[in-house]
Every structure is written in C-alpha cells, then in structure tokens.
Design a protein around this motif. Structure first.
Motif, PDB file in Angstrom:
ATOM      1  N   ARG A 137      63.460 -10.647  40.923  1.00 27.87           N
ATOM      2  CA  ARG A 137      62.728 -11.809  40.418  1.00 27.87           C
ATOM      3  C   ARG A 137      62.134 -12.625  41.557  1.00 27.87           C
ATOM      4  O   ARG A 137      60.991 -13.111  41.469  1.00 27.87           O
ATOM      5  CB  ARG A 137      63.652 -12.677  39.561  1.00 27.87           C
ATOM      6  CG  ARG A 137      63.864 -12.142  38.146  1.00 27.87           C
ATOM      7  CD  ARG A 137      64.554 -13.159  37.267  1.00 27.87           C
ATOM      8  NE  ARG A 137      65.958 -13.308  37.616  1.00 27.87           N
ATOM      9  CZ  ARG A 137      66.945 -12.618  37.068  1.00 27.87           C
ATOM     10  NH1 ARG A 137      66.676 -11.711  36.151  1.00 27.87           N
ATOM     11  NH2 ARG A 137      68.192 -12.828  37.422  1.00 27.87           N
ATOM     12  N   LEU A 138      62.896 -12.795  42.635  1.00 22.57           N
ATOM     13  CA  LEU A 138      62.391 -13.533  43.795  1.00 22.57           C
ATOM     14  C   LEU A 138      61.204 -12.799  44.406  1.00 22.57           C
ATOM     15  O   LEU A 138      60.198 -13.420  44.797  1.00 22.57           O
ATOM     16  CB  LEU A 138      63.510 -13.709  44.826  1.00 22.57           C
ATOM     17  CG  LEU A 138      63.247 -14.689  45.970  1.00 22.57           C
ATOM     18  CD1 LEU A 138      63.128 -16.120  45.446  1.00 22.57           C
ATOM     19  CD2 LEU A 138      64.365 -14.611  47.009  1.00 22.57           C
ATOM     20  N   ASN A 139      61.313 -11.480  44.456  1.00 21.68           N
ATOM     21  CA  ASN A 139      60.221 -10.671  44.975  1.00 21.68           C
ATOM     22  C   ASN A 139      58.977 -10.812  44.106  1.00 21.68           C
ATOM     23  O   ASN A 139      57.860 -11.027  44.603  1.00 21.68           O
ATOM     24  CB  ASN A 139      60.665  -9.204  45.028  1.00 21.68           C
ATOM     25  CG  ASN A 139      59.540  -8.256  45.394  1.00 21.68           C
ATOM     26  OD1 ASN A 139      59.214  -8.076  46.559  1.00 21.68           O
ATOM     27  ND2 ASN A 139      58.935  -7.626  44.404  1.00 21.68           N
ATOM     28  N   ASP A 140      59.162 -10.709  42.789  1.00 21.84           N
ATOM     29  CA  ASP A 140      58.021 -10.753  41.875  1.00 21.84           C
ATOM     30  C   ASP A 140      57.330 -12.113  41.872  1.00 21.84           C
ATOM     31  O   ASP A 140      56.138 -12.212  41.553  1.00 21.84           O
ATOM     32  CB  ASP A 140      58.475 -10.394  40.461  1.00 21.84           C
ATOM     33  CG  ASP A 140      58.914  -8.937  40.339  1.00 21.84           C
ATOM     34  OD1 ASP A 140      58.650  -8.150  41.270  1.00 21.84           O
ATOM     35  OD2 ASP A 140      59.555  -8.597  39.325  1.00 21.84           O
ATOM     36  N   SER A 141      58.072 -13.155  42.232  1.00 17.62           N
ATOM     37  CA  SER A 141      57.489 -14.496  42.290  1.00 17.62           C
ATOM     38  C   SER A 141      56.725 -14.738  43.590  1.00 17.62           C
ATOM     39  O   SER A 141      56.073 -15.772  43.750  1.00 17.62           O
ATOM     40  CB  SER A 141      58.590 -15.553  42.149  1.00 17.62           C
ATOM     41  OG  SER A 141      59.377 -15.639  43.344  1.00 17.62           O
ATOM     42  N   GLY A 142      56.867 -13.800  44.536  1.00 16.40           N
ATOM     43  CA  GLY A 142      56.198 -13.944  45.827  1.00 16.40           C
ATOM     44  C   GLY A 142      56.961 -14.768  46.836  1.00 16.40           C
ATOM     45  O   GLY A 142      56.432 -15.075  47.916  1.00 16.40           O
ATOM     46  N   ALA A 143      58.219 -15.119  46.518  1.00 15.81           N
ATOM     47  CA  ALA A 143      58.982 -16.015  47.386  1.00 15.81           C
ATOM     48  C   ALA A 143      59.975 -15.299  48.297  1.00 15.81           C
ATOM     49  O   ALA A 143      60.636 -15.940  49.109  1.00 15.81           O
ATOM     50  CB  ALA A 143      59.733 -17.042  46.539  1.00 15.81           C
ATOM     51  N   LEU A 144      60.110 -13.990  48.173  1.00 12.31           N
ATOM     52  CA  LEU A 144      61.061 -13.248  49.008  1.00 12.31           C
ATOM     53  C   LEU A 144      60.447 -13.007  50.381  1.00 12.31           C
ATOM     54  O   LEU A 144      59.371 -12.412  50.505  1.00 12.31           O
ATOM     55  CB  LEU A 144      61.414 -11.906  48.354  1.00 12.31           C
ATOM     56  CG  LEU A 144      62.382 -11.008  49.133  1.00 12.31           C
ATOM     57  CD1 LEU A 144      63.753 -11.667  49.257  1.00 12.31           C
ATOM     58  CD2 LEU A 144      62.512  -9.641  48.454  1.00 12.31           C
TER      59      LEU A 144
END
Length: 278
Positions: A137-144
C-alpha cells in the motif's frame, strides 16, 4: 461453506516439507473449504508412494494440463518456475512458492505478460514477510522510499550456491554472508530468500534491484530464524519489525511459515490478470 456448486482443483508441484504439509492439509480440510487435490508432482516420484493416493500422483509434469487445475502451487525450486511458469499460467492461476525466480527480469516480465494474456493471477505468498500488504500500500501510494530486509539463521539452515558457508563452525557466532540488492542475493541463496523476493514484489517501484537485503549466519540461532524489515517512507516515516520464526536446526523454512502458505492458498480465488501478493 457450501462447496456443492464449486470446488477449486489444486495441483501441488513439489513434495518437500512444505509441499507435504499443503497436500496433507488439502486432503484433511479441503472438502470443507472447497478445495480438491488434483495432482501432486515430485522430482522423485518414489517419495510419493504410500503417502499420496496413486491416482493423484503425476508422473510427467508436462502433462499437468490433463488434470484441469484451477490453481497450481509450486513449492520446490526456481528452475520449475522458469521452465513451467508460463505454461501453468496459460491453464490456471499460479502460486509461486519460489518467488526468488522473479529476480530474473526477463522471466518476471514473461510471467506478468502471461498473466495478463490469459487473465490468470500470478500469486506471490507472503511467507515469512510481516507487513507485506502494508509495504504494498505504501508503494502504491508513491510514498515508499527504501526497504531493507535482514534474515538471520543458524548456518545449517542455509542452502547457498558455491562454498560461501562451507567452513562454518559452532564457535564462530555471527557472520554477515551478503549485503546488497535482492536481485544479486536471489541467485546466491534461491531457497532461503523467498521472503525478500516477496518484499521486492510488494515494493514494485523499488523492485529487486532497489530493495536491499542481508543474510546473516549466526550459530546462536538454534531455535528460530529472525527476519528484520526496515521500511522508510516520506517525511521521516519509518517502520522496523522483527519476526522470530521457530525453526529446527537445518530447516530452510520456519514452522510459522507453513500456516502462512496455507492461508495464502485460501486467498487464491482469482484476482484477474496480474501479480497479487497473498
């Protein structure tokens, strides 16, 4: 659950400790959960005799399509993923128990294309990875921004290519065997770093090259494996988890991971033509 209308047919490829566990669970609990064992294949079919009903033993893996499976589960070796993964996806959903195979960018792309082409799901089980869905989820939000995983085990639990760990002694304590991109680590320890491979799939923007891994031999770890995950996000956000997975000496897979795989299999109901962390 009413299984009269539909029962998923499951093919299991590999009959090591994990494959044996899954086969026994399907035979024991499958009816109540809508699962039917379609076949079991093992490189050495003699190992199956007396343990698996004769009619469920598949002698030639290339004839898997005759068993008309809904899901095929690989739990043996990355070579099988490379040789048969595309074919499996042409006929059924595919749960890849050796996701370290996906560190090969050409194979990774080929299997993703097969999933889209045939509207099948390539399932990647979380295994010993704690918080995989949160990483995704963090990856998909662009925040990872960064992901690091350290796996520490007793030296008897590693299966490494070459002679990297051939000289270990019980007195040596802790030794770092490798640190760097997971893409470079997977060929060195294909049977030991599937947790890292699952993390690299979850962290798709970083991928196998961007996710960093470290494997540590520690003679003090006689009763469990340790998996540490460090996640870095935006604006100072970070998470650090430590999982201690009970394991016997010499065991590649920790005991808690068996049930994790079973729960992953129960998720495999079809999620479209894509890769899905389960």
């Amino acid at each position: 659950m009413d299984t009269s209308s539909f029962s998923q047919r499951i093919g299991v490829v590999g009959y090591g400790h994990l494959g044996k566990y899954l086969v026994e669970r399907i035979l024991k609990d499958g009816d109540a959960l809508g699962l039917t064992l379609a076949f079991v294949w093992n490189r050495n079919s003699d190992k199956l005799k007396g343990c698996v009903p004769d009619e469920l033993i598949l002698g030639d893996l290339s004839s898997f399509a005759d068993r008309r499976c809904d899901v095929i589960v690989e739990v043996c070796h990355p070579h099988i993923v490379k040789e048969f993964g595309f074919l499996f996806l042409s006929q059924s959903h595919f749960m890849v128990g050796s996701p370290s195979a996906l560190s090969d960018p050409d194979l990774n792309q080929k299997l993703r294309q097969a999933a889209r082409l045939h509207s099948r799901t390539l399932y990647v089980p979380s295994g010993a990875l704690w918080g995989g869905q949160d990483i995704q989820r963090l990856n998909d939000s662009g925040a990872l921004k960064a992901l690091f995983i350290r796996m520490s085990k007793h030296p008897s639990c590693f299966r490494l290519t070459g002679d990297v760990l051939s000289d270990w002694t019980e007195e040596e304590g802790r030794r770092v065997l490798f640190g760097g991109p997971v893409a470079d680590l997977c060929p060195l320890a294909p049977n030991n770093v599937n947790t890292m491979a699952a993390a690299a799939v979850a962290a798709g923007t970083l991928g196998f090259v961007g996710v960093r891994g470290e494997i540590v031999s520690d003679t003090a770890l006689r009763d469990y494996h340790v998996v540490e995950v460090e996640v870095t996000g935006e604006n100072g956000f970070s998470v650090h988890t430590v999982r201690r997975n009970p394991a016997e000496l010499g065991a590649v897979t920790g005991s808690a991971t068996y049930n994790s795989f079973w729960n992953s299999l129960l998720v495999c109901k079809g999620h479209g033509g894509r890769v899905y962390l389960c």
